[in-house]
Design an enzyme around this catalytic site. Structure first.
Site, short mmCIF file in Angstrom:
data_model
loop_
_atom_site.label_atom_id
_atom_site.label_comp_id
_atom_site.label_asym_id
_atom_site.label_seq_id
_atom_site.Cartn_x
_atom_site.Cartn_y
_atom_site.Cartn_z
N ALA A 17 8.76 -21.26 -20.80
CA ALA A 17 8.62 -19.98 -20.09
C ALA A 17 9.52 -18.93 -20.73
O ALA A 17 9.11 -17.78 -20.94
CB ALA A 17 8.94 -20.15 -18.61
N THR A 44 10.90 -28.88 -21.69
CA THR A 44 9.72 -28.64 -22.55
C THR A 44 9.72 -29.61 -23.72
O THR A 44 8.71 -30.25 -24.02
CB THR A 44 9.74 -27.18 -23.07
N GLY A 49 2.84 -35.70 -22.30
CA GLY A 49 1.40 -35.75 -22.09
C GLY A 49 0.62 -34.66 -22.79
O GLY A 49 -0.24 -34.92 -23.64
N GLU A 117 -5.98 -37.10 -17.76
CA GLU A 117 -4.85 -37.55 -16.94
C GLU A 117 -5.28 -37.53 -15.49
O GLU A 117 -6.38 -37.05 -15.15
CB GLU A 117 -3.62 -36.66 -17.20
N ASP A 212 20.09 -24.40 -11.73
CA ASP A 212 21.03 -23.27 -11.81
C ASP A 212 20.39 -21.93 -11.46
O ASP A 212 20.98 -21.13 -10.73
CB ASP A 212 21.63 -23.17 -13.22
N HIS A 233 7.17 -38.64 -10.65
CA HIS A 233 6.24 -39.21 -11.62
C HIS A 233 6.15 -40.71 -11.37
O HIS A 233 7.17 -41.37 -11.18
CB HIS A 233 6.73 -38.94 -13.04
N ARG A 286 -1.05 -37.88 -8.67
CA ARG A 286 0.28 -38.43 -8.94
C ARG A 286 1.03 -38.87 -7.69
O ARG A 286 1.71 -39.89 -7.69
CB ARG A 286 1.08 -37.32 -9.61
N HIS A 347 10.40 -35.72 -11.06
CA HIS A 347 9.83 -35.26 -12.32
C HIS A 347 9.64 -33.76 -12.39
O HIS A 347 9.91 -33.14 -13.42
CB HIS A 347 8.47 -35.96 -12.50
N GLU A 371 9.16 -23.47 -14.22
CA GLU A 371 9.42 -24.43 -13.13
C GLU A 371 10.36 -23.89 -12.06
O GLU A 371 10.28 -24.30 -10.90
CB GLU A 371 9.97 -25.74 -13.73
N ARG A 382 1.55 -30.61 -8.25
CA ARG A 382 1.06 -30.07 -9.52
C ARG A 382 0.11 -31.05 -10.22
O ARG A 382 0.36 -32.25 -10.28
CB ARG A 382 2.23 -29.77 -10.45
N LEU A 388 3.33 -27.04 -18.63
CA LEU A 388 3.55 -26.27 -19.86
C LEU A 388 2.69 -25.01 -19.82
O LEU A 388 3.11 -23.93 -20.22
CB LEU A 388 3.20 -27.13 -21.09
#
Ligand code: SIN
Length: 539
Positions: A17, A44, A49, A117, A212, A233, A286, A347, A371, A382, A388
């Protein structure tokens, strides 16, 4: 010693990002990127995947991708945000390819090799072996360096945002190596600090993922939302039983793409179990796979289940998953023959700083993307390989919004920031003692308490009782953290303690189960009362 740096766009965080925002913002003004570690040490870089995009216009479409994303989000996606994700996503991915990103090609036909996936109805995941994030980070990073798009400040951690009458005008940061303060002044600050997986004992996230940006934004008065939605995950490699419950071991992700290529899950008794939980078996959403594994582990008393790749041609395993193959080999497993011990781990964070689809927060001058931001693009859960894409699309959009226009009042403001001596006078948070200098063991102990409390009480399955237990432990820790942070570790500990409390409170408040948030005392979805976002702010 205090130094002051001025720029037009301040990007805090160097993952997808942040890099995507940088490339766009650099067309309009001076950009500074802050990273608290080295530039490539991001989630990143670790992403295996791939990146989902409907680039195959014959078998797939943006409408199909839209539908899959909305279905995974369990009623909390913002359709307008998802529409932007899937449509602009295709454009951004094509730009990435033009910049030189090398995604795997199909053996015939000249198109891309697209993988499948969980919860995707079509093959649409572009990948570079199982090191897709690394390839994207390399591509964007190279372009930024070649084009001198930004001044990069590595080993620099944000302490707090700078505010003037409710407007953000930059950040107060710590240069970790010299231990000196730095003020970065900019009319537009874009937070792209990523997630907060380190708040959990078991996580696939890198060490830098300590929430942070979210913590800084909260302290400045920004709204946060969807804090209860943490994605676990299903398949993180389990080390040894003895170590697993003693220390937070950096865990190694076994990509969902492995199940996409035919990997199956077996319990401790060697039984394939997913058919008890979902008709899509190992490729169910997931959250369902993660809870099924959790349930099997509970029932058998084992600390893992197993992923078997025996159905996949060994040559294909080595070619398609070279990093996973090599890493497992280094850890004593030949995955073409041996089952991989796996268990769920924290995850991805669906919640974060509340923004609109242009990355705008409720504080003028402050933007967020990736994120650390929450705009309803992932809802309560998600879809695999949409993260990504999110960073790429919304990093770009946040930068664009921040440029339009650098209004005359911003330009005026740029020249009228407080002087360093004024800031020193106004800085009451004296850069005094922190915790590490005092007692490093104590700091590590608090960190472990937070991580264990979150894993056990605010984890895959929560209840009022477990959440209240965690809340109490977190309050005890918070009452002991009454110090001004002086080191990176101090800052991170305070941030972890804060985001842990925010997640736990939101999980207590949402009295239903939806997506990644599962309450054993409210096991059903309750649209009537809870099909809405919970929004919080410090003010
Ligand atoms: C994976 O490779 O399984 C992770 C991809 C993702 O989180 O989207």
């Amino acid at each position: 010693m205090i130094s002051v740096e001025r720029c037009d766009f301040l990007i805090v965080g160097g993952g997808i990002a942040g890099l995507s925002a940088t490339l766009e913002a650099a067309k309009y003004g001076r950009v500074a990127i802050l990273t608290k570690s080295k530039i490539g040490e991001t989630a990143t870089t670790k992403a295996q995947g791939g990146i989902a995009a409907a680039v195959d216009s014959i078998k797939d479409s943006t409408q199909f991708h839209f539908e899959d994303t909305i279905a995974a989000g369990a009623g909390l996606c913002d359709p307008a945000a998802v529409k932007i994700l899937v449509t602009e996503g295709v454009d951004r991915v094509r730009e990435l390819i033009k910049m030189g990103a090398q995604f795997d090609k199909a053996e015939t036909g000249g198109g891309f090799a697209l993988s499948l996936e969980g919860a995707h109805k079509r093959r649409r995941i572009l990948h570079a072996g199982d090191a897709t994030g690394k390839e994207i980070q390399r591509t964007l990073g190279t372009k930024i360096v070649e084009e001198k798009s930004a001044k990069i400040y590595q080993d620099t951690i944000g302490i707090d945002l700078l505010l003037d009458t409710g407007r953000c005008y930059g950040i107060k940061a710590l240069d970790i190596k010299s231990q000196s303060l730095k003020y970065f002044l900019a009319p537009a600050t874009i937070i792209t600090t990523g997630g907060l997986g380190q708040v959990y004992l078991h996580t696939t996230n890198p060490e830098v993922a300590t929430g942070d940006g979210i913590a800084m934004a909260w302290r400045a008065g920004a709204e946060v939302t969807d804090m209860e939605f943490v994605q676990f995950h299903p398949t993180s490699m389990v080390q040894s039983a003895e170590l697993r419950d003693l220390v937070a071991i950096p865990q190694f992700l076994i990509s969902e793409a492995v199940r996409g290529e035919g990997g199956v899950l077996l319990n401790d008794r060697g039984e394939r179990f997913m058919e008890k939980y979902h008709s899509a078996l190992e490729l169910a959403p997931r959250d369902i796979v993660a809870r099924a594994i959790f349930q099997e582990m509970r029932q058998t008393g084992a600390d893992c289940v197993y992923l078997s790749l025996k159905q996949i041609d060994p040559e294909k395993i080595k070619k398609r998953f070279p990093v996973i193959y090599k890493t497992c080999l280094e850890r004593g497993l030949d995955i073409s023959k041996d089952n991989i011990p796996v268990a769920p781990a924290a995850h991805y964070f669906m919640g974060g700083i509340k923004t609109d689809t242009d990355g705008k927060t409720n504080l003028p001058g402050l933007y967020a993307a990736g994120e650390c931001a929450a705009l309803g693009v992932h809802g309560a859960n998600r879809l695999a390989s949409n993260s990504l894409l999110d960073g790429l699309v919304f990093g770009h959009r946040a930068a664009l919004a921040a440029t339009s226009p650098l209004s005359s009042s911003d330009v005026h403001r740029r020249n009228s920031f407080p002087s360093p001596s004024e800031m020193e006078r106004g800085d009451h948070s004296e850069h005094k003692r922190g915790m590490v200098g005092e007692d490093d063991i104590e700091l590590q102990r608090f960190k472990l308490i937070i991580k264990s409390a979150m894993w056990n009480g605010t984890g895959i399955v929560r209840s009022k009782e477990s959440l209240n237990r965690t809340k109490k432990m977190l309050e005890d820790v918070a009452s002991r953290l009454d110090y001004e942070p002086a080191t990176k570790e101090d800052i991170e500990l305070k941030n972890l303690a804060l985001v842990a409390r925010l997640i736990t409170q939101a999980a207590l408040d949402r009295q239903e189960s939806r997506g990644a948030h599962f309450r054993s005392d409210f096991p059903k979805i309750d649209d009537l009362n809870w099909q809405r976002h919970l929004i919080y702010s410090a003010g």
